[in-house]
Design a protein around this motif. Structure first.
Motif, short mmCIF file in Angstrom:
data_model
loop_
_atom_site.label_atom_id
_atom_site.label_comp_id
_atom_site.label_asym_id
_atom_site.label_seq_id
_atom_site.Cartn_x
_atom_site.Cartn_y
_atom_site.Cartn_z
N SER A 1 0.77 -1.23 -0.11
CA SER A 1 0.18 0.01 0.07
C SER A 1 0.78 1.33 0.02
CB SER A 1 -1.04 0.16 1.23
OG SER A 1 -0.29 0.16 2.40
N VAL A 2 2.09 1.20 0.83
CA VAL A 2 2.87 2.38 0.94
C VAL A 2 3.46 2.52 -0.59
CG1 VAL A 2 5.11 3.27 1.93
CG2 VAL A 2 3.20 2.37 3.22
N MET A 3 3.98 1.27 -1.13
CA MET A 3 4.63 1.51 -2.48
C MET A 3 3.61 1.97 -3.45
SD MET A 3 7.43 -1.67 -1.97
CE MET A 3 6.30 -3.06 -1.74
N GLY A 4 2.45 1.70 -3.49
CA GLY A 4 1.66 2.15 -4.29
C GLY A 4 1.30 3.48 -4.31
N GLU A 5 1.22 3.94 -2.86
CA GLU A 5 1.28 5.38 -2.68
C GLU A 5 2.42 6.20 -3.50
OE1 GLU A 5 -0.84 6.65 1.10
OE2 GLU A 5 0.87 5.53 1.56
N ARG A 6 3.63 5.56 -3.22
CA ARG A 6 4.67 6.32 -4.05
C ARG A 6 4.71 6.10 -5.50
NH1 ARG A 6 10.99 4.13 -2.63
NH2 ARG A 6 11.89 5.96 -3.64
N VAL A 7 4.20 5.02 -5.88
CA VAL A 7 3.91 5.02 -7.65
C VAL A 7 2.98 6.01 -7.70
CG1 VAL A 7 2.84 3.69 -9.23
CG2 VAL A 7 4.25 2.48 -7.69
N PHE A 8 1.78 6.25 -7.05
CA PHE A 8 0.68 7.19 -7.51
C PHE A 8 1.18 8.68 -7.37
CE2 PHE A 8 -3.23 9.70 -6.29
CZ PHE A 8 -3.76 9.27 -7.43
N LEU A 9 2.25 8.97 -6.48
CA LEU A 9 2.58 10.29 -6.41
C LEU A 9 3.72 10.66 -7.62
CD1 LEU A 9 5.76 10.95 -5.27
CD2 LEU A 9 4.69 10.33 -3.12
N ASN A 10 4.04 9.35 -8.16
CA ASN A 10 5.14 9.42 -9.46
C ASN A 10 4.39 9.49 -10.74
OD1 ASN A 10 7.73 9.74 -8.34
ND2 ASN A 10 8.05 7.49 -8.46
N ARG A 11 3.19 9.63 -10.73
CA ARG A 11 2.06 9.54 -12.08
C ARG A 11 2.56 10.82 -12.85
NH1 ARG A 11 -1.01 11.58 -7.91
NH2 ARG A 11 -2.55 13.08 -8.33
N ASP A 12 3.11 11.83 -12.42
CA ASP A 12 3.28 13.00 -13.21
C ASP A 12 4.57 12.70 -14.14
OD1 ASP A 12 4.89 13.16 -10.97
OD2 ASP A 12 4.75 15.27 -10.84
N THR A 13 5.32 11.55 -13.63
CA THR A 13 6.84 11.32 -14.42
C THR A 13 6.68 9.99 -14.92
OG1 THR A 13 7.59 10.60 -12.31
CG2 THR A 13 8.09 12.97 -12.93
N ILE A 14 5.94 9.24 -14.28
CA ILE A 14 5.94 7.82 -15.07
C ILE A 14 4.06 7.44 -15.19
CG2 ILE A 14 6.16 5.52 -14.58
CD1 ILE A 14 8.77 6.27 -13.00
N LYS A 15 3.81 7.31 -16.10
CA LYS A 15 2.28 7.22 -16.57
C LYS A 15 1.96 5.95 -15.96
CE LYS A 15 -0.55 6.77 -20.42
NZ LYS A 15 -1.66 7.78 -20.43
N ILE A 16 0.62 5.99 -15.18
CA ILE A 16 -0.17 5.00 -14.73
C ILE A 16 -1.35 4.42 -15.38
CG2 ILE A 16 0.78 5.33 -12.30
CD1 ILE A 16 -1.97 6.62 -11.64
N PRO A 17 -1.51 3.17 -15.58
CA PRO A 17 -3.06 2.73 -16.25
C PRO A 17 -4.17 3.67 -16.09
CG PRO A 17 -1.89 0.82 -15.33
CD PRO A 17 -1.09 2.21 -14.65
N GLU A 18 -5.00 3.75 -17.11
CA GLU A 18 -6.09 4.69 -17.13
C GLU A 18 -6.87 4.33 -15.85
OE1 GLU A 18 -8.66 7.33 -19.73
OE2 GLU A 18 -6.76 6.77 -20.31
N ILE A 19 -7.02 2.83 -15.77
CA ILE A 19 -7.97 2.49 -14.52
C ILE A 19 -7.68 2.98 -13.28
CG2 ILE A 19 -6.72 0.40 -14.07
CD1 ILE A 19 -9.69 -0.87 -14.10
N HIS A 20 -6.40 3.47 -13.10
CA HIS A 20 -6.00 4.02 -11.96
C HIS A 20 -6.02 5.69 -11.92
CE1 HIS A 20 -4.82 0.25 -10.49
NE2 HIS A 20 -4.09 -0.24 -11.54
N THR A 21 -6.28 6.36 -12.95
CA THR A 21 -6.56 7.69 -12.82
C THR A 21 -7.80 8.18 -12.54
OG1 THR A 21 -6.77 7.68 -15.28
CG2 THR A 21 -4.50 7.59 -14.33
N GLY A 22 -8.99 7.54 -12.42
CA GLY A 22 -10.29 7.93 -12.09
C GLY A 22 -10.38 8.72 -11.15
N GLY A 23 -11.71 9.31 -10.80
CA GLY A 23 -11.94 10.31 -9.69
C GLY A 23 -12.03 9.33 -8.41
N ILE A 24 -11.94 7.97 -8.43
CA ILE A 24 -12.11 7.16 -7.19
C ILE A 24 -11.22 7.64 -6.16
CG2 ILE A 24 -10.82 5.25 -7.90
CD1 ILE A 24 -13.90 4.85 -5.76
N HIS A 25 -9.82 7.95 -6.31
CA HIS A 25 -9.07 8.63 -5.25
C HIS A 25 -9.58 9.72 -4.65
CE1 HIS A 25 -6.49 6.24 -8.08
NE2 HIS A 25 -6.24 5.50 -7.17
N THR A 26 -10.19 10.68 -5.48
CA THR A 26 -10.75 11.76 -4.78
C THR A 26 -12.08 11.67 -4.14
OG1 THR A 26 -9.98 13.08 -6.81
CG2 THR A 26 -11.70 14.18 -5.39
#
Length: 169
Positions: free
Chosen positions: A82-107
């Motif tokens: 979960s922590v490593m995923g948070e780290r991946v998520f904060l990097n999404r501006d430099t390393i693109k993440i799959p579209e399924i993870h970019t929706g508004g669910i996080h908000t």
């Protein structure tokens, strides 16, 4: 710069500190923060201004918890991922993440969690036991679901990026 990256910078989450924060003890003990803060400030009814002492200690625990524990012996567990995923998520501006993870669910999940925190704060001010319980429950429901989404993100991204894969041992 993502909001998450700004928060990570505030908590001094360097590469080494991210790995310390991925220790399951760090993740699970962090769940103690909100109830401790609520109880600390609730105690003003019994101990007056002395409630600031446990309140400040609780806030310090929130700040230092991510770097308090050593690197985990293994990161092959839900909490670490979960922590490593948070780290991946904060990097999404430099390393693109799959579209399924970019929706508004996080908000939405962050809004649920934030609403719970606001309710817990209100309940602490007004001495509403049920408001505090509901607020803490909502905050943790939103946060836990968010962390579960981060595990999913990490599992999707570790095979696509060598650095991310190296975090798992």
């Amino acid at each position: 710069m993502t909001t998450e990256r700004k928060v990570a910078k505030f908590f001094n989450l360097t590469d080494e500190n991210w790995m310390k924060h991925s220790n399951p003890w760090s993740v699970w003990t962090r769940y103690s923060v909100l109830p401790l803060i609520v109880f600390a400030f609730w105690s003003r009814i019994w101990i007056g201004w002395w409630c600031l002492v446990p309140g400040i200690v609780s806030l310090l625990w929130m700040f230092f918890n991510p770097i308090f524990f050593p690197r985990p012996s293994s990161t092959k567990n839900w909490a670490s991922r979960s922590v490593m995923g948070e780290r991946v998520f904060l990097n999404r501006d430099t390393i693109k993440i799959p579209e399924i993870h970019t929706g508004g669910i996080h908000t939405i999940l962050n809004l649920i969690s934030s609403s719970g925190m606001i309710l817990a704060i209100w309940a602490t001010v007004t001495y509403s036991v049920w408001g505090a319980i509901l607020g803490i429950a909502l905050a943790y429901l939103g946060k836990s679901w968010y962390l579960d989404r981060m595990v999913w993100l990490y599992n999707d991204m570790k095979e696509k990026n060598e650095e991310y894969k190296s975090w798992e041992y």
